[in-house]
Design a protein around this motif. Structure first.
Motif, PDB file in Angstrom:
ATOM      1  N   TYR A 150       0.843  -1.182   0.000  1.00 11.21           N
ATOM      2  CA  TYR A 150       0.000   0.000   0.000  1.00 11.21           C
ATOM      3  C   TYR A 150       0.884   1.240   0.000  1.00 11.21           C
ATOM      4  CZ  TYR A 150      -3.962  -3.024   1.201  1.00 11.21           C
ATOM      5  OH  TYR A 150      -4.935  -3.990   1.186  1.00 11.21           O
ATOM      6  N   ASP A 151       0.284   2.393  -0.319  1.00 11.63           N
ATOM      7  CA  ASP A 151       1.076   3.618  -0.386  1.00 11.63           C
ATOM      8  C   ASP A 151       1.750   3.936   0.939  1.00 11.63           C
ATOM      9  OD1 ASP A 151      -1.297   4.263   0.904  1.00 11.63           O
ATOM     10  OD2 ASP A 151      -1.567   6.184  -0.113  1.00 11.63           O
ATOM     11  N   SER A 152       1.110   3.550   2.046  1.00 15.24           N
ATOM     12  CA  SER A 152       1.677   3.838   3.364  1.00 15.24           C
ATOM     13  C   SER A 152       2.886   2.970   3.684  1.00 15.24           C
ATOM     14  CB  SER A 152       0.608   3.637   4.446  1.00 15.24           C
ATOM     15  OG  SER A 152       0.117   2.310   4.423  1.00 15.24           O
ATOM     16  N   GLN A 153       3.137   1.944   2.872  1.00 16.45           N
ATOM     17  CA  GLN A 153       4.272   1.043   3.092  1.00 16.45           C
ATOM     18  C   GLN A 153       5.409   1.260   2.101  1.00 16.45           C
ATOM     19  OE1 GLN A 153       1.665  -2.488   2.497  1.00 16.45           O
ATOM     20  NE2 GLN A 153       2.527  -3.200   4.419  1.00 16.45           N
ATOM     21  N   ASP A 154       5.193   2.103   1.109  1.00 16.79           N
ATOM     22  CA  ASP A 154       6.089   2.147  -0.049  1.00 16.79           C
ATOM     23  C   ASP A 154       6.444   3.592  -0.381  1.00 16.79           C
ATOM     24  OD1 ASP A 154       7.435   1.741  -2.404  1.00 16.79           O
ATOM     25  OD2 ASP A 154       5.730   0.893  -3.497  1.00 16.79           O
ATOM     26  N   ASP A 155       7.712   3.958  -0.212  1.00 14.50           N
ATOM     27  CA  ASP A 155       8.143   5.332  -0.479  1.00 14.50           C
ATOM     28  C   ASP A 155       8.072   5.684  -1.962  1.00 14.50           C
ATOM     29  OD1 ASP A 155       8.645   5.769   2.185  1.00 14.50           O
ATOM     30  OD2 ASP A 155      10.774   5.234   2.059  1.00 14.50           O
ATOM     31  N   GLU A 156       8.016   4.687  -2.849  1.00 14.13           N
ATOM     32  CA  GLU A 156       7.934   4.968  -4.284  1.00 14.13           C
ATOM     33  C   GLU A 156       6.542   5.389  -4.717  1.00 14.13           C
ATOM     34  OE1 GLU A 156       9.336   1.708  -6.572  1.00 14.13           O
ATOM     35  OE2 GLU A 156      11.450   2.048  -6.064  1.00 14.13           O
ATOM     36  N   GLN A 157       5.549   5.142  -3.872  1.00 19.26           N
ATOM     37  CA  GLN A 157       4.180   5.506  -4.231  1.00 19.26           C
ATOM     38  C   GLN A 157       3.822   6.874  -3.651  1.00 19.26           C
ATOM     39  OE1 GLN A 157       1.024   2.501  -3.834  1.00 19.26           O
ATOM     40  NE2 GLN A 157       2.594   1.007  -3.239  1.00 19.26           N
ATOM     41  N   PRO A 158       3.171   7.717  -4.436  1.00 21.01           N
ATOM     42  CA  PRO A 158       2.706   8.994  -3.882  1.00 21.01           C
ATOM     43  C   PRO A 158       1.558   8.768  -2.901  1.00 21.01           C
ATOM     44  CG  PRO A 158       1.880   8.702  -6.110  1.00 21.01           C
ATOM     45  CD  PRO A 158       2.843   7.568  -5.867  1.00 21.01           C
ATOM     46  N   ASP A 159       1.389   9.692  -1.964  1.00 21.89           N
ATOM     47  CA  ASP A 159       0.267   9.606  -1.035  1.00 21.89           C
ATOM     48  C   ASP A 159      -1.048   9.579  -1.810  1.00 21.89           C
ATOM     49  OD1 ASP A 159       1.949   9.597   1.111  1.00 21.89           O
ATOM     50  OD2 ASP A 159       1.692  11.722   1.590  1.00 21.89           O
ATOM     51  N   GLY A 160      -1.943   8.719  -1.395  1.00 22.35           N
ATOM     52  CA  GLY A 160      -3.234   8.609  -2.071  1.00 22.35           C
ATOM     53  C   GLY A 160      -3.211   7.697  -3.274  1.00 22.35           C
ATOM     54  N   ASN A 161      -2.068   7.082  -3.547  1.00 19.96           N
ATOM     55  CA  ASN A 161      -1.998   6.173  -4.687  1.00 19.96           C
ATOM     56  C   ASN A 161      -2.849   4.939  -4.439  1.00 19.96           C
ATOM     57  OD1 ASN A 161      -0.859   5.488  -7.279  1.00 19.96           O
ATOM     58  ND2 ASN A 161       0.343   3.916  -6.240  1.00 19.96           N
ATOM     59  N   LEU A 162      -3.520   4.493  -5.509  1.00 28.44           N
ATOM     60  CA  LEU A 162      -4.387   3.313  -5.462  1.00 28.44           C
ATOM     61  C   LEU A 162      -5.501   3.485  -4.442  1.00 28.44           C
ATOM     62  CD1 LEU A 162      -1.615   0.622  -5.929  1.00 28.44           C
ATOM     63  CD2 LEU A 162      -3.332   1.324  -7.612  1.00 28.44           C
ATOM     64  N   ARG A 163      -5.970   4.733  -4.340  1.00 24.99           N
ATOM     65  CA  ARG A 163      -7.115   5.084  -3.511  1.00 24.99           C
ATOM     66  C   ARG A 163      -7.994   6.054  -4.296  1.00 24.99           C
ATOM     67  NH1 ARG A 163      -5.806   3.682   1.904  1.00 24.99           N
ATOM     68  NH2 ARG A 163      -3.587   3.241   2.152  1.00 24.99           N
ATOM     69  N   GLY A 164      -9.258   6.068  -3.986  1.00 33.06           N
ATOM     70  CA  GLY A 164     -10.128   7.021  -4.660  1.00 33.06           C
ATOM     71  C   GLY A 164     -11.517   7.056  -4.058  1.00 33.06           C
ATOM     72  N   LEU A 165     -12.149   8.237  -4.140  1.00 28.71           N
ATOM     73  CA  LEU A 165     -13.545   8.427  -3.752  1.00 28.71           C
ATOM     74  C   LEU A 165     -14.345   8.743  -5.015  1.00 28.71           C
ATOM     75  CD1 LEU A 165     -13.531  10.665  -0.528  1.00 28.71           C
ATOM     76  CD2 LEU A 165     -14.262   8.284  -0.694  1.00 28.71           C
ATOM     77  N   PHE A 166     -15.380   7.959  -5.270  1.00 30.46           N
ATOM     78  CA  PHE A 166     -16.202   8.127  -6.458  1.00 30.46           C
ATOM     79  C   PHE A 166     -17.670   8.271  -6.054  1.00 30.46           C
ATOM     80  CE2 PHE A 166     -12.503   5.599  -7.547  1.00 30.46           C
ATOM     81  CZ  PHE A 166     -12.022   6.214  -8.697  1.00 30.46           C
ATOM     82  N   THR A 167     -18.411   9.068  -6.810  1.00 28.84           N
ATOM     83  CA  THR A 167     -19.831   9.275  -6.541  1.00 28.84           C
ATOM     84  C   THR A 167     -20.640   8.841  -7.759  1.00 28.84           C
ATOM     85  OG1 THR A 167     -19.331  11.149  -5.091  1.00 28.84           O
ATOM     86  CG2 THR A 167     -21.595  10.953  -5.898  1.00 28.84           C
ATOM     87  N   THR A 168     -21.642   8.010  -7.537  1.00 29.38           N
ATOM     88  CA  THR A 168     -22.415   7.468  -8.643  1.00 29.38           C
ATOM     89  C   THR A 168     -23.409   8.487  -9.186  1.00 29.38           C
ATOM     90  OG1 THR A 168     -24.107   6.581  -7.158  1.00 29.38           O
ATOM     91  CG2 THR A 168     -22.252   5.131  -7.723  1.00 29.38           C
ATOM     92  N   GLY A 169     -23.781   8.271 -10.440  1.00 32.11           N
ATOM     93  CA  GLY A 169     -24.835   9.040 -11.079  1.00 32.11           C
ATOM     94  C   GLY A 169     -26.178   8.342 -10.937  1.00 32.11           C
ATOM     95  N   PRO A 170     -27.191   8.779 -11.710  1.00 31.03           N
ATOM     96  CA  PRO A 170     -28.542   8.214 -11.577  1.00 31.03           C
ATOM     97  C   PRO A 170     -28.613   6.716 -11.830  1.00 31.03           C
ATOM     98  CG  PRO A 170     -28.596  10.268 -12.819  1.00 31.03           C
ATOM     99  CD  PRO A 170     -27.152   9.922 -12.655  1.00 31.03           C
ATOM    100  N   ASP A 171     -27.706   6.173 -12.657  1.00 34.13           N
ATOM    101  CA  ASP A 171     -27.768   4.743 -12.965  1.00 34.13           C
ATOM    102  C   ASP A 171     -27.060   3.869 -11.933  1.00 34.13           C
ATOM    103  OD1 ASP A 171     -25.151   5.435 -13.507  1.00 34.13           O
ATOM    104  OD2 ASP A 171     -25.125   4.632 -15.559  1.00 34.13           O
ATOM    105  N   GLY A 172     -26.427   4.481 -10.917  1.00 31.05           N
ATOM    106  CA  GLY A 172     -25.745   3.718  -9.882  1.00 31.05           C
ATOM    107  C   GLY A 172     -24.462   3.053 -10.334  1.00 31.05           C
ATOM    108  N   ALA A 173     -24.040   3.329 -11.569  1.00 33.58           N
ATOM    109  CA  ALA A 173     -22.854   2.652 -12.096  1.00 33.58           C
ATOM    110  C   ALA A 173     -21.574   3.262 -11.524  1.00 33.58           C
ATOM    111  CB  ALA A 173     -22.826   2.739 -13.617  1.00 33.58           C
ATOM    112  N   TYR A 174     -20.560   2.420 -11.386  1.00 31.69           N
ATOM    113  CA  TYR A 174     -19.235   2.894 -11.003  1.00 31.69           C
ATOM    114  C   TYR A 174     -18.198   2.177 -11.841  1.00 31.69           C
ATOM    115  CZ  TYR A 174     -17.977  -1.444  -8.596  1.00 31.69           C
ATOM    116  OH  TYR A 174     -17.659  -2.751  -8.331  1.00 31.69           O
TER     117      TYR A 174
END
Length: 301
Positions: A163-187
């Protein structure tokens, strides 16, 4: 004679004496502490640890606390490795048979950056060397109705199991994300296929695993947390169906309904999700149970 001594005709006298001191205005706290005291005393009577063994156990707990940092919780890891986190999960997340099962959060969750739907969550060196993938599905209620404005929190390890918290080569927030669905609920989001990985073994929990002859491996997975108005929040996993550790997850968190294959994507899928070159896709629909009326402030028929 002291209660609970070798000559005490009532071996439960000591635990009764301790339980008599469990007071206070918080009824639930009294219930929890009373149960804990009862079971711990029963454990001592059953296993009869020596004084040296008991001191080593206390030292283990002290060292577990000292191993905790802002980015690592050794006590969470201990709970996971003993199956206790999964046990708490099971008693707290019952519901309709059609809802997506929950699973453990694990020790690596941290705030994720908001991203537009379909964004790449991979921003580190794994994007150059790993297998590119798209994970997609729909978020609905238990009857299949799409849920708009559901917030999906994603986090995962990279192609080497870090995970990014274990690896200095990864930027903070790498392989993380917050997404908000639209009317169809798709992601959907683009990433690299995660790898199976060992839980941290450089602390007291690692010592325990080695002493028990256990491996520390977790099967490859993506963590998902979903929240939607009027519905119970859900924390769960998507496990890669091809992983060799599915049957022996060190955290005891695998459930059949959470396993999804990562399969080669075709040309139509590539156009749909904007993928170039070879890639994998994993489809995983999420069904949320309705929140109890007490949580929504209303009533239900």
């Amino acid at each position: 004679m002291p209660p609970g001594s070798a000559h005490d005709p009532e071996p439960d006298a000591l635990v009764r004496q301790v339980l008599s001191t469990v007071r206070g205005d918080d009824e639930r706290l009294r219930e929890l502490i009373g149960g804990l005291v009862t079971h711990l005393h029963a454990f001592v009577r059953e296993t009869r640890p020596s004084e040296g063994e008991w001191l080593r156990a206390l030292d283990f707990l002290v060292r577990t606390g000292r191993a905790c940092t802002e980015r690592r919780n050794e006590f969470t890891l201990l709970s996971d490795m003993l199956g206790l986190t999964s046990a708490v999960d099971e008693v707290n997340h019952t519901g309709p048979a059609t809802m997506t099962p929950s699973s453990v959060e694990g020790p690596f969750h941290s705030p994720a950056p908001p991203r537009p739907m379909g964004a790449w969550i991979s921003e580190g060196p794994e994007l150059r060397r790993g297998e590119r993938a798209v994970v997609h599905g729909r978020i609905t209620d238990c009857d299949g109705r799409p849920l708009a404005d559901a917030v999906l929190d994603v986090w995962q390890a990279n192609d080497t199991g870090l995970y990014d918290s274990q690896d200095d080569e990864q930027p903070d927030g790498n392989l993380r994300g917050l997404f908000t669905t639209g009317p169809d609920g798709a992601y959907w989001f683009r990433t690299v296929k995660p790898a199976s990985y060992p839980v941290p073994t450089d602390g007291p929990v690692g010592e325990l695993l080695r002493a028990l002859g256990r491996h520390p491996m977790r099967p490859a997975h993506v963590h998902l947390r979903v929240e939607a108005a009027g519905h119970r929040s859900l924390t769960t996993h998507v496990f890669a169906a091809e992983d060799p550790y599915l049957g022996s997850d060190a955290a005891f968190a695998v459930k059949d309904a959470l396993i999804a294959p990562f399969v080669p994507g075709d040309e139509d899928t590539a156009r749909r999700f904007g993928m170039d070159g070879p890639f994998l896709e994993a489809g995983f629909d999420i069904r949320l149970a309705a929140a109890p009326a007490a949580e929504t402030g209303g009533t239900r028929a």
